[in-house]
Scaffold this motif. Structure first.
Motif, PDB file in Angstrom:
ATOM      1  N   LYS A  24       0.833  -1.215   0.000  1.00  0.00           N
ATOM      2  CA  LYS A  24       0.000   0.000   0.000  1.00  0.00           C
ATOM      3  C   LYS A  24       0.857   1.251   0.000  1.00  0.00           C
ATOM      4  O   LYS A  24       0.551   2.221  -0.703  1.00  0.00           O
ATOM      5  CB  LYS A  24      -0.930   0.018   1.229  1.00  0.00           C
ATOM      6  CG  LYS A  24      -2.078  -0.952   1.171  1.00  0.00           C
ATOM      7  CD  LYS A  24      -2.943  -0.741  -0.012  1.00  0.00           C
ATOM      8  CE  LYS A  24      -4.094   0.177   0.260  1.00  0.00           C
ATOM      9  NZ  LYS A  24      -4.946   0.384  -0.916  1.00  0.00           N
ATOM     10  N   GLU A  25       1.960   1.241   0.741  1.00  0.00           N
ATOM     11  CA  GLU A  25       2.850   2.402   0.793  1.00  0.00           C
ATOM     12  C   GLU A  25       3.495   2.658  -0.563  1.00  0.00           C
ATOM     13  O   GLU A  25       3.689   3.813  -0.951  1.00  0.00           O
ATOM     14  CB  GLU A  25       3.906   2.228   1.870  1.00  0.00           C
ATOM     15  CG  GLU A  25       3.340   2.376   3.273  1.00  0.00           C
ATOM     16  CD  GLU A  25       4.346   2.092   4.368  1.00  0.00           C
ATOM     17  OE1 GLU A  25       5.548   1.927   4.075  1.00  0.00           O
ATOM     18  OE2 GLU A  25       3.919   2.019   5.540  1.00  0.00           O
ATOM     19  N   GLU A  26       3.810   1.598  -1.313  1.00  0.00           N
ATOM     20  CA  GLU A  26       4.398   1.747  -2.632  1.00  0.00           C
ATOM     21  C   GLU A  26       3.427   2.425  -3.606  1.00  0.00           C
ATOM     22  O   GLU A  26       3.849   3.127  -4.525  1.00  0.00           O
ATOM     23  CB  GLU A  26       4.839   0.392  -3.174  1.00  0.00           C
ATOM     24  CG  GLU A  26       6.076  -0.143  -2.501  1.00  0.00           C
ATOM     25  CD  GLU A  26       6.453  -1.531  -2.994  1.00  0.00           C
ATOM     26  OE1 GLU A  26       5.862  -2.029  -3.981  1.00  0.00           O
ATOM     27  OE2 GLU A  26       7.335  -2.137  -2.357  1.00  0.00           O
ATOM     28  N   GLU A  27       2.139   2.244  -3.390  1.00  0.00           N
ATOM     29  CA  GLU A  27       1.133   2.870  -4.244  1.00  0.00           C
ATOM     30  C   GLU A  27       1.148   4.384  -4.126  1.00  0.00           C
ATOM     31  O   GLU A  27       0.746   5.086  -5.043  1.00  0.00           O
ATOM     32  CB  GLU A  27      -0.262   2.343  -3.898  1.00  0.00           C
ATOM     33  CG  GLU A  27      -0.504   0.906  -4.267  1.00  0.00           C
ATOM     34  CD  GLU A  27      -1.870   0.388  -3.835  1.00  0.00           C
ATOM     35  OE1 GLU A  27      -2.724   1.206  -3.414  1.00  0.00           O
ATOM     36  OE2 GLU A  27      -2.085  -0.827  -3.912  1.00  0.00           O
ATOM     37  N   TYR A  28       1.596   4.892  -2.969  1.00  0.00           N
ATOM     38  CA  TYR A  28       1.610   6.339  -2.759  1.00  0.00           C
ATOM     39  C   TYR A  28       2.737   7.028  -3.518  1.00  0.00           C
ATOM     40  O   TYR A  28       2.732   8.222  -3.697  1.00  0.00           O
ATOM     41  CB  TYR A  28       1.681   6.658  -1.270  1.00  0.00           C
ATOM     42  CG  TYR A  28       0.452   6.234  -0.498  1.00  0.00           C
ATOM     43  CD1 TYR A  28      -0.801   6.702  -0.834  1.00  0.00           C
ATOM     44  CD2 TYR A  28       0.558   5.333   0.541  1.00  0.00           C
ATOM     45  CE1 TYR A  28      -1.940   6.305  -0.153  1.00  0.00           C
ATOM     46  CE2 TYR A  28      -0.564   4.931   1.258  1.00  0.00           C
ATOM     47  CZ  TYR A  28      -1.802   5.407   0.893  1.00  0.00           C
ATOM     48  OH  TYR A  28      -2.914   5.010   1.583  1.00  0.00           O
ATOM     49  N   ASP A  29       3.757   6.283  -3.923  1.00  0.00           N
ATOM     50  CA  ASP A  29       4.841   6.776  -4.744  1.00  0.00           C
ATOM     51  C   ASP A  29       5.582   7.975  -4.153  1.00  0.00           C
ATOM     52  O   ASP A  29       5.826   8.966  -4.816  1.00  0.00           O
ATOM     53  CB  ASP A  29       4.303   7.113  -6.148  1.00  0.00           C
ATOM     54  CG  ASP A  29       5.411   7.246  -7.154  1.00  0.00           C
ATOM     55  OD1 ASP A  29       6.419   6.528  -7.040  1.00  0.00           O
ATOM     56  OD2 ASP A  29       5.267   8.096  -8.083  1.00  0.00           O
TER      57      ASP A  29
END
Length: 188
Positions: free
Chosen positions: A182-187
């Motif tokens: 999920k954190e990677e989705e925030y970029d």
């Protein structure tokens, strides 16, 4: 991953015996994990007075900080007078409401008889859910009859303790992976 085992009483030996066995499972099967056993009988914990948990000092600060830093917590508690001990309840009172957010929490319960089986369901689980824990739904209940000379002698209990540790570690890794994704989705 940091796992804290919390032996939630300041008297008796059965819960500590169960927590020692749990510790041996973790260190044997998951040596790569950072594990710490905190036995409340070994610490001088202050009573909750409403302060922020970071304002406490000494043993109280040490215990609270370790619980807050943990990714997973295995709580061991005896049942006294059909309730969890005040020592353990005080720890919950010292911590903030969201103390267990994003933490996997599992439990093992020691009691004199099967009559106290539902105490974890009726008292402990609601407190942990209120504090936002990701609960391992099954817990290990250990009666006096399962002990002999400070050793657990019931093979079924030992099997369930192995499974509790496995479930705790597996769920923790799963939730950590989901959070990372999920954190990677925030970029950023």
């Amino acid at each position: 991953m940091k796992i804290v085992g919390l032996s939630g009483s300041n008297v008796g030996t059965k819960t500590r015996t169960a927590m020692d066995y749990t510790a041996s499972i973790i260190t044997e099967k998951y040596p790569e994990e950072d594990f710490q056993l905190i036995d409340l009988a070994s610490y001088d914990i202050q009573f909750s007075d409403g302060r922020n948990y970071m304002e406490y000092e000494g043993d109280t600060k040490f215990v609270l900080e370790n619980l807050m830093e943990a990714d997973a917590i295995i709580i061991g508690t005896p049942i006294f007078q059909a309730s969890i001990p005040a020592t353990l309840k005080n720890i919950f009172d010292l911590l903030p409401i969201n103390a267990f957010r994003e933490k996997v929490v599992s439990m093992l319960v020691t009691a004199g008889s099967a009559k106290h089986y539902l105490i974890a369901e009726q008292q402990l689980k609601p407190i942990l859910a209120y504090m936002k824990a990701q609960l391992v739904q099954t817990y290990v209940f250990i009666e006096d009859a399962d002990f002999h000379r400070k050793e657990i002698v019931n093979d079924d209990v030992l099997f369930r303790m192995d499974r509790l540790v496995e479930d705790t570690v597996l769920l923790s890794k799963t939730f950590m992976a989901i959070r990372e994704q999920k954190e990677e989705e925030y970029d950023f």
